[in-house]
Design a protein around this motif. Structure first.
Motif, PDB file in Angstrom:
ATOM      1  N   LEU A 154      24.726 -15.100 -33.717  1.00 23.00           N
ATOM      2  CA  LEU A 154      25.961 -15.220 -34.490  1.00 23.00           C
ATOM      3  C   LEU A 154      26.322 -16.691 -34.706  1.00 23.00           C
ATOM      4  O   LEU A 154      26.725 -17.081 -35.802  1.00 23.00           O
ATOM      5  CB  LEU A 154      27.094 -14.481 -33.768  1.00 23.00           C
ATOM      6  N   ALA A 155      26.133 -17.520 -33.678  1.00 20.47           N
ATOM      7  CA  ALA A 155      26.401 -18.960 -33.830  1.00 20.47           C
ATOM      8  C   ALA A 155      25.516 -19.544 -34.926  1.00 20.47           C
ATOM      9  O   ALA A 155      25.973 -20.345 -35.749  1.00 20.47           O
ATOM     10  CB  ALA A 155      26.167 -19.681 -32.501  1.00 20.47           C
ATOM     11  N   ARG A 156      24.233 -19.140 -34.942  1.00 15.77           N
ATOM     12  CA  ARG A 156      23.338 -19.639 -35.994  1.00 15.77           C
ATOM     13  C   ARG A 156      23.768 -19.114 -37.362  1.00 15.77           C
ATOM     14  O   ARG A 156      23.735 -19.844 -38.358  1.00 15.77           O
ATOM     15  CB  ARG A 156      21.892 -19.235 -35.718  1.00 15.77           C
ATOM     16  N   ALA A 157      24.194 -17.845 -37.433  1.00 20.04           N
ATOM     17  CA  ALA A 157      24.651 -17.284 -38.710  1.00 20.04           C
ATOM     18  C   ALA A 157      25.857 -18.045 -39.254  1.00 20.04           C
ATOM     19  O   ALA A 157      26.043 -18.134 -40.464  1.00 20.04           O
ATOM     20  CB  ALA A 157      24.994 -15.797 -38.529  1.00 20.04           C
ATOM     21  N   MET A 158      26.658 -18.614 -38.359  1.00 20.09           N
ATOM     22  CA  MET A 158      27.861 -19.345 -38.776  1.00 20.09           C
ATOM     23  C   MET A 158      27.615 -20.826 -38.994  1.00 20.09           C
ATOM     24  O   MET A 158      28.530 -21.558 -39.372  1.00 20.09           O
ATOM     25  CB  MET A 158      28.954 -19.195 -37.712  1.00 20.09           C
ATOM     26  N   ALA A 159      26.401 -21.302 -38.760  1.00 23.86           N
ATOM     27  CA  ALA A 159      26.114 -22.746 -38.768  1.00 23.86           C
ATOM     28  C   ALA A 159      26.559 -23.434 -40.054  1.00 23.86           C
ATOM     29  O   ALA A 159      27.089 -24.543 -40.019  1.00 23.86           O
ATOM     30  CB  ALA A 159      24.628 -22.992 -38.521  1.00 23.86           C
ATOM     31  N   LEU A 160      26.358 -22.811 -41.192  1.00 23.98           N
ATOM     32  CA  LEU A 160      26.668 -23.439 -42.484  1.00 23.98           C
ATOM     33  C   LEU A 160      28.033 -23.017 -43.028  1.00 23.98           C
ATOM     34  O   LEU A 160      28.307 -23.170 -44.210  1.00 23.98           O
ATOM     35  CB  LEU A 160      25.569 -23.101 -43.504  1.00 23.98           C
ATOM     36  N   GLU A 169      23.520  -3.850 -37.491  1.00 27.10           N
ATOM     37  CA  GLU A 169      23.729  -3.197 -36.199  1.00 27.10           C
ATOM     38  C   GLU A 169      23.916  -4.226 -35.083  1.00 27.10           C
ATOM     39  O   GLU A 169      23.090  -4.332 -34.171  1.00 27.10           O
ATOM     40  CB  GLU A 169      22.562  -2.254 -35.879  1.00 27.10           C
ATOM     41  N   PRO A 170      25.014  -4.970 -35.135  1.00 27.59           N
ATOM     42  CA  PRO A 170      25.197  -6.078 -34.192  1.00 27.59           C
ATOM     43  C   PRO A 170      25.238  -5.657 -32.727  1.00 27.59           C
ATOM     44  O   PRO A 170      24.847  -6.425 -31.858  1.00 27.59           O
ATOM     45  CB  PRO A 170      26.527  -6.706 -34.620  1.00 27.59           C
ATOM     46  N   SER A 171      25.680  -4.432 -32.442  1.00 28.76           N
ATOM     47  CA  SER A 171      25.781  -4.031 -31.033  1.00 28.76           C
ATOM     48  C   SER A 171      24.620  -3.147 -30.585  1.00 28.76           C
ATOM     49  O   SER A 171      24.632  -2.638 -29.468  1.00 28.76           O
ATOM     50  CB  SER A 171      27.117  -3.334 -30.770  1.00 28.76           C
ATOM     51  N   ALA A 172      23.596  -2.990 -31.430  1.00 29.43           N
ATOM     52  CA  ALA A 172      22.435  -2.177 -31.045  1.00 29.43           C
ATOM     53  C   ALA A 172      21.773  -2.764 -29.801  1.00 29.43           C
ATOM     54  O   ALA A 172      21.544  -3.957 -29.714  1.00 29.43           O
ATOM     55  CB  ALA A 172      21.430  -2.113 -32.192  1.00 29.43           C
ATOM     56  N   ARG A 180      31.578  -4.075 -26.910  1.00 30.06           N
ATOM     57  CA  ARG A 180      33.018  -4.244 -27.168  1.00 30.06           C
ATOM     58  C   ARG A 180      33.380  -5.726 -27.250  1.00 30.06           C
ATOM     59  O   ARG A 180      34.153  -6.148 -28.114  1.00 30.06           O
ATOM     60  CB  ARG A 180      33.825  -3.546 -26.078  1.00 30.06           C
ATOM     61  N   LEU A 181      32.819  -6.534 -26.357  1.00 30.10           N
ATOM     62  CA  LEU A 181      33.093  -7.967 -26.380  1.00 30.10           C
ATOM     63  C   LEU A 181      32.602  -8.600 -27.674  1.00 30.10           C
ATOM     64  O   LEU A 181      33.277  -9.467 -28.249  1.00 30.10           O
ATOM     65  CB  LEU A 181      32.442  -8.653 -25.170  1.00 30.10           C
ATOM     66  N   LEU A 182      31.431  -8.153 -28.153  1.00 27.35           N
ATOM     67  CA  LEU A 182      30.911  -8.676 -29.415  1.00 27.35           C
ATOM     68  C   LEU A 182      31.794  -8.252 -30.582  1.00 27.35           C
ATOM     69  O   LEU A 182      32.101  -9.062 -31.466  1.00 27.35           O
ATOM     70  CB  LEU A 182      29.472  -8.216 -29.635  1.00 27.35           C
ATOM     71  N   ASP A 183      32.249  -6.997 -30.582  1.00 22.36           N
ATOM     72  CA  ASP A 183      33.168  -6.527 -31.632  1.00 22.36           C
ATOM     73  C   ASP A 183      34.444  -7.371 -31.650  1.00 22.36           C
ATOM     74  O   ASP A 183      34.913  -7.782 -32.718  1.00 22.36           O
ATOM     75  CB  ASP A 183      33.530  -5.056 -31.417  1.00 22.36           C
ATOM     76  N   ASP A 184      35.002  -7.615 -30.464  1.00 18.95           N
ATOM     77  CA  ASP A 184      36.228  -8.430 -30.375  1.00 18.95           C
ATOM     78  C   ASP A 184      35.979  -9.842 -30.888  1.00 18.95           C
ATOM     79  O   ASP A 184      36.824 -10.420 -31.579  1.00 18.95           O
ATOM     80  CB  ASP A 184      36.734  -8.479 -28.924  1.00 18.95           C
ATOM     81  N   LEU A 185      34.805 -10.395 -30.560  1.00 19.96           N
ATOM     82  CA  LEU A 185      34.460 -11.741 -31.011  1.00 19.96           C
ATOM     83  C   LEU A 185      34.365 -11.796 -32.537  1.00 19.96           C
ATOM     84  O   LEU A 185      34.862 -12.733 -33.162  1.00 19.96           O
ATOM     85  CB  LEU A 185      33.135 -12.176 -30.379  1.00 19.96           C
ATOM     86  N   ILE A 186      33.757 -10.779 -33.135  1.00 14.55           N
ATOM     87  CA  ILE A 186      33.630 -10.734 -34.595  1.00 14.55           C
ATOM     88  C   ILE A 186      35.011 -10.719 -35.248  1.00 14.55           C
ATOM     89  O   ILE A 186      35.265 -11.435 -36.222  1.00 14.55           O
ATOM     90  CB  ILE A 186      32.785  -9.517 -35.023  1.00 14.55           C
ATOM     91  N   ILE A 187      35.923  -9.931 -34.697  1.00 17.49           N
ATOM     92  CA  ILE A 187      37.282  -9.872 -35.248  1.00 17.49           C
ATOM     93  C   ILE A 187      37.983 -11.218 -35.101  1.00 17.49           C
ATOM     94  O   ILE A 187      38.619 -11.714 -36.042  1.00 17.49           O
ATOM     95  CB  ILE A 187      38.093  -8.746 -34.570  1.00 17.49           C
ATOM     96  N   SER A 192      39.948 -16.304 -37.535  1.00 15.45           N
ATOM     97  CA  SER A 192      40.075 -17.760 -37.470  1.00 15.45           C
ATOM     98  C   SER A 192      39.359 -18.463 -38.614  1.00 15.45           C
ATOM     99  O   SER A 192      39.808 -19.501 -39.091  1.00 15.45           O
ATOM    100  CB  SER A 192      39.565 -18.284 -36.118  1.00 15.45           C
ATOM    101  N   LEU A 193      38.235 -17.906 -39.085  1.00 15.87           N
ATOM    102  CA  LEU A 193      37.441 -18.563 -40.125  1.00 15.87           C
ATOM    103  C   LEU A 193      37.703 -18.014 -41.522  1.00 15.87           C
ATOM    104  O   LEU A 193      37.344 -18.636 -42.516  1.00 15.87           O
ATOM    105  CB  LEU A 193      35.945 -18.436 -39.813  1.00 15.87           C
ATOM    106  N   GLY A 194      38.274 -16.812 -41.607  1.00 17.84           N
ATOM    107  CA  GLY A 194      38.566 -16.219 -42.913  1.00 17.84           C
ATOM    108  C   GLY A 194      37.350 -15.673 -43.636  1.00 17.84           C
ATOM    109  O   GLY A 194      37.402 -15.450 -44.850  1.00 17.84           O
ATOM    110  N   SER A 195      36.268 -15.440 -42.913  1.00 17.90           N
ATOM    111  CA  SER A 195      35.043 -14.922 -43.545  1.00 17.90           C
ATOM    112  C   SER A 195      35.181 -13.443 -43.861  1.00 17.90           C
ATOM    113  O   SER A 195      35.964 -12.721 -43.245  1.00 17.90           O
ATOM    114  CB  SER A 195      33.837 -15.113 -42.621  1.00 17.90           C
ATOM    115  N   THR A 196      34.394 -12.995 -44.812  1.00 17.34           N
ATOM    116  CA  THR A 196      34.243 -11.578 -45.096  1.00 17.34           C
ATOM    117  C   THR A 196      33.068 -11.093 -44.242  1.00 17.34           C
ATOM    118  O   THR A 196      32.054 -11.774 -44.129  1.00 17.34           O
ATOM    119  CB  THR A 196      33.927 -11.370 -46.586  1.00 17.34           C
ATOM    120  N   VAL A 197      33.221  -9.933 -43.611  1.00 12.16           N
ATOM    121  CA  VAL A 197      32.199  -9.431 -42.692  1.00 12.16           C
ATOM    122  C   VAL A 197      31.730  -8.068 -43.184  1.00 12.16           C
ATOM    123  O   VAL A 197      32.537  -7.180 -43.378  1.00 12.16           O
ATOM    124  CB  VAL A 197      32.749  -9.311 -41.257  1.00 12.16           C
TER     125      VAL A 197
END
Length: 197
Positions: A154-160, A169-172, A180-187, A192-197
């Motif tokens: 996810l950090a690499r996906a956000m690099a740019l 399937e992020p939680s696969a 659950r922690l990953l879901d919370d992080l995505i939200i 904070s960044l205003g990205s579309t997910v």
């Protein structure tokens, strides 16, 4: 957080492998700032749809629009420009095993920007901190857990600083607590960044 401005529009999309049609006449709209989820059983076409949305497979029929621009009708240079606005987290995290987490996150910055090594290192540290991996720059993927690999991906996906984050399937493969922690992080990141997910 959606602002009711379409960022992605899929119109009458037909996905096929040769003569085998997987989905027909699929249409939906994703507004700027939305978290849009596609659910379905194994083999129904979720990952194939993702491939159509990110430029890896062209549709048999129909259109994909980004901000009103027809993604598959523009020239390859313009399609590449649109794709630079994407961040993608693949199912496995897709980290390079021979590179540290810091090197994995730095790779798109090295490839697509003119930033100095120092600027890149600052951004790498920031992105890893955003996903809770501060201080893990020098770790290799084999040295961390599955949940940490997803967060590093996810950090690499956000690099740019992409406008749109795509997740396959992020939680696969994660246990319920890590998922659950990953879901919370995505939200949190979307807010904070205003990205579309």
């Amino acid at each position: 957080m959606s602002d009711e401005h379409p960022q992605i529009e899929v119109r009458d999309l037909t996905m096929a492998y040769g003569s085998f049609v997987l989905q027909r006449d699929l249409s939906f709209t994703v507004n700027r700032g939305d978290i849009f989820i596609i659910m379905g059983g194994s083999g129904c076409g979720k990952s194939t749809l993702l491939r159509h949305l990110i430029g890896l497979k062209s549709p048999a029929k129909g259109q994909v629009y980004y901000g009103g621009t027809s993604f598959w009708d523009v020239d390859p240079a313009e399609r590449s420009r649109i794709m630079r606005r994407f961040g993608i987290l693949y199912q496995s995290g897709a980290l390079w095993s021979s590179m540290t987490l810091g090197e994995n996150v730095a790779l798109p910055l090295e490839q697509y920007t003119d930033m100095s090594p120092r600027q890149i290192q600052e951004i790498v540290s920031l992105k890893l901190a955003l996903v809770g991996l501060s201080g893990f720059d020098d770790y290799y993927p084999s040295e961390i857990s599955g949940g940490m690999k997803k967060r590093a991906g996810l950090a690499r996906a956000m690099a740019l600083d992409p406008d749109i984050l795509f997740f396959d399937e992020p939680s696969a493969g994660l246990d319920p607590v890590s998922a659950r922690l990953l879901d919370d992080l995505i939200i949190q990141l979307r807010e904070s960044l205003g990205s579309t997910v």
